[in-house]
Design a protein around this motif. Structure first.
Motif, mmCIF file in Angstrom:
data_model
loop_
_atom_site.group_PDB
_atom_site.id
_atom_site.type_symbol
_atom_site.label_atom_id
_atom_site.label_comp_id
_atom_site.label_asym_id
_atom_site.label_seq_id
_atom_site.Cartn_x
_atom_site.Cartn_y
_atom_site.Cartn_z
ATOM 1 N N SER A 154 0.822 -1.211 0.000
ATOM 2 C CA SER A 154 0.000 0.000 0.000
ATOM 3 C C SER A 154 0.858 1.263 0.000
ATOM 4 O O SER A 154 0.414 2.307 -0.463
ATOM 5 C CB SER A 154 -0.969 -0.003 1.180
ATOM 6 N N SER A 209 2.987 3.133 -4.778
ATOM 7 C CA SER A 209 1.978 3.333 -5.825
ATOM 8 C C SER A 209 2.307 2.552 -7.103
ATOM 9 O O SER A 209 1.414 2.249 -7.887
ATOM 10 C CB SER A 209 1.813 4.816 -6.143
ATOM 11 N N ALA A 232 0.225 -0.614 -7.295
ATOM 12 C CA ALA A 232 -1.233 -0.492 -7.195
ATOM 13 C C ALA A 232 -1.918 -0.929 -8.489
ATOM 14 O O ALA A 232 -1.536 -0.497 -9.572
ATOM 15 C CB ALA A 232 -1.627 0.944 -6.874
ATOM 16 N N SER A 273 -1.332 -0.032 -12.214
ATOM 17 C CA SER A 273 -0.015 0.623 -12.207
ATOM 18 C C SER A 273 1.101 -0.407 -12.244
ATOM 19 O O SER A 273 2.179 -0.141 -12.778
ATOM 20 C CB SER A 273 0.150 1.493 -10.964
#
Length: 156
Positions: free
Chosen positions: A108, A111, A114, A117
């Motif tokens: 988390s 990024s 994520a 991504s």
């Protein structure tokens, strides 16, 4: 679907150098390995069917019964090795038409890992635009994984 003779995943399963560097464990049905260098992330594992097949729709009954527990074991290993928050599982099967799941650690705090991504990060590493995991870190993780992971007793 490509035959086993022309399959890159089947070739990787028989490549002694790749097996020595990246293979974590192998049973009669499955092979667990680290993504080869350049690896997008330390702990990005691949769970392959040992038999050449396109996907779960091609499973023999024994493979279908063992599948869920093997995926669970591999995901738990990724979490143990990396301390990630979640494990993403992706299996498109176009680049290599041999069942192989990408098991991707999701942090988390990062990024780049994520949702979609992570696919952008993968492509950026492939193009040399983003840093790949350090090979020494991958090698250490593989060694640690081999000590933790043992082939499933369910499929011998």
């Amino acid at each position: 679907m490509k035959s086993a003779d022309s399959c890159g995943v089947c070739a990787a399963h028989g490549d002694a150098e790749l097996c020595t560097r990246y293979e974590i464990g192998r049973s009669r049905l499955w092979l667990l390995r680290h993504h080869p260098d350049p690896s997008p992330l330390p702990g990005w594992l691949l769970l392959d069917s040992l038999r050449h097949l396109g996907g779960p729709g091609d499973f023999e009954p024994e493979e279908a019964l063992a599948w869920g527990s093997e995926v669970q074991r591999a995901c738990l290993l990724v979490k143990t090795l990396t301390g990630c928050d979640r494990v993403y599982i992706i299996g498109f099967g176009e680049g290599a038409r041999h069942l192989h799941l990408h098991l991707i650690p999701r942090f988390s705090s990062d990024s780049a890992t994520a949702a979609w991504s992570v696919a952008d990060h993968y492509r950026a590493v492939e193009r040399g635009e983003a840093m790949a995991a350090e090979p020494v870190d991958v090698a250490e993780l593989v060694q640690k994984a081999r000590m933790i992971y043992a082939p499933s007793q369910q499929d011998g």
